[in-house]
Enzyme design. Structure first.
Site, short mmCIF file in Angstrom:
data_model
loop_
_atom_site.label_atom_id
_atom_site.label_comp_id
_atom_site.label_asym_id
_atom_site.label_seq_id
_atom_site.Cartn_x
_atom_site.Cartn_y
_atom_site.Cartn_z
N LEU A 140 0.65 -1.53 0.01
CA LEU A 140 -0.33 0.19 -0.24
C LEU A 140 1.27 1.25 0.07
CD1 LEU A 140 -2.95 -0.47 2.45
CD2 LEU A 140 -2.72 -0.73 0.01
N ASP A 141 0.62 2.42 -0.69
CA ASP A 141 1.47 3.83 -0.91
C ASP A 141 1.42 4.07 0.76
OD1 ASP A 141 1.37 3.78 -3.43
OD2 ASP A 141 -0.31 4.73 -3.95
N LYS A 142 2.18 4.92 1.36
CA LYS A 142 2.04 5.44 2.61
C LYS A 142 1.31 6.22 3.25
CE LYS A 142 5.55 8.98 4.49
NZ LYS A 142 6.95 9.98 4.86
N THR A 144 -1.16 5.85 2.06
CA THR A 144 -2.67 4.57 1.36
C THR A 144 -3.08 3.97 2.81
OG1 THR A 144 -2.79 4.75 -0.46
CG2 THR A 144 -4.27 3.34 0.88
#
Length: 315
Positions: A140-142, A144
């Site tokens: 997951l993106d930072k 998100t």
């Protein structure tokens, strides 16, 4: 993923791409590679003049070659005692509700404070044996938040990776976006490729010779004036996929610092994207298991303002 772009100098023709790249010291240094074989193993995406390329392709003068690669992970990642919201755990997996702002695994600029650092402390270093990034099979993106499943041993890691690669995993997200979609529900199918004008961004393209195929299914749950609450299902798992597809739809995610713009109603909003549901088969269990999370507090706060400021409607 990190990337490197190089233009083939004049007079360099009929050389295999992999051989050409292995002779470029700048490329080897950027990737941390020592030879051609190592380079081939870590490169995940190769394009020539914006089109998908192969290592066996022959370069021509002034070709623009772009490579993306998996960053090398240090072998001495330090366990750190960090707060974790664990949704489920057994001998094979740990399912975490990742907090917004936490990086998934160590990489350039973020060697500590990551989910991997926290998991190593939680598991105890001697208790876990995995291959590449300790336990990480998806990301997951930072910025998100939400559900991420991690593996505690090699067999579990292989089991989970196979499900993700074969697209047998159900992944759903919720997002608050700026704007209204053109229809109550639909499919977004494009190619995703890195933006040549900004290497931190990706863009959507309908040219099937460019980038990687990406498929997102969306449904608008409700609209509030110029904002919409969306449910999104990933059919593929590309970097920044939902964020790019929402921008492509004309509805950038509220608080997105890369694909959106500062919003006058919610100037302090952070990325309003949350992984809310994950369903898959666990190792040693043929049943389909579903994990879900409650709506994050940052969503509740903004939805409360939207309820008071605008009349809720359905498309």
């Amino acid at each position: 993923m990190p990337c490197f772009t190089i233009v083939v100098p004049e007079g360099t023709d009929s050389v295999r791409v992999d051989k050409f790249l292995s002779r470029q010291e700048d490329v080897l240094m950027a990737c941390g590679c020592a030879n051609r074989s190592h380079l081939q193993n870590i490169i995940t995406n190769l394009s020539i003049n914006g089109n998908r390329g192969k290592f066996s392709s022959k370069v021509k003068s002034f070709d623009t070659i772009e490579v993306e690669w998996e960053e090398l992970v240090p072998k001495d990642i330090q366990p750190q005692e960090l707060p974790l919201n664990i949704l489920y755990e057994d001998d094979d997996v740990t399912v975490v509700n990742k907090a917004q702002g936490m990086v998934t695994h160590p990489a350039a600029g973020n060697w500590q404070g990551t989910l991997v650092n926290a998991l190593l402390f939680h598991w105890g270093r001697g208790a876990v044996e995995t291959t590449h990034r300790p336990g990480i099979v998806h990301r997951l993106d930072k910025d998100t938040s939400g559900i991420i499943i991690t593996a505690k041993n090699i067999s579990s890691e292989n089991w989970l990776q196979a499900q993700f690669q074969q697209r047998r995993v159900k992944k759903e997200y919720i997002a608050i976006v700026v704007g209204r979609p053109p229809a109550p529900s639909g499919n977004i199918k494009t190619q995703l490729l890195r933006d040549s004008k900004n290497r931190k961004r990706f863009k959507a393209s309908t040219d099937t010779d460019q980038g990687k195929f990406a498929h997102t299914v969306y449904r608008c749950i409700a609209c509030y004036g110029p904002f919409s609450l969306m449910r999104l299902r990933l059919k593929t798992g590309r970097t920044h996929q939902i964020r790019v597809h929402m921008k492509h739809l004309g509805c950038p995610i509220l608080g997105d610092p890369i694909y959106g713009s500062k919003n006058s109603v919610f100037p302090d909003a952070t990325l309003m994207l949350h992984s809310s549901l994950l369903a898959l088969r666990l190792p040693n269990n043929q049943d389909f298991t579903t994990f879900s999370t409650p709506t994050p507090l940052r969503f509740k706060k903004i939805l409360k303002v939207l309820h008071g400021k605008y009349q809720k409607c359905l498309l």
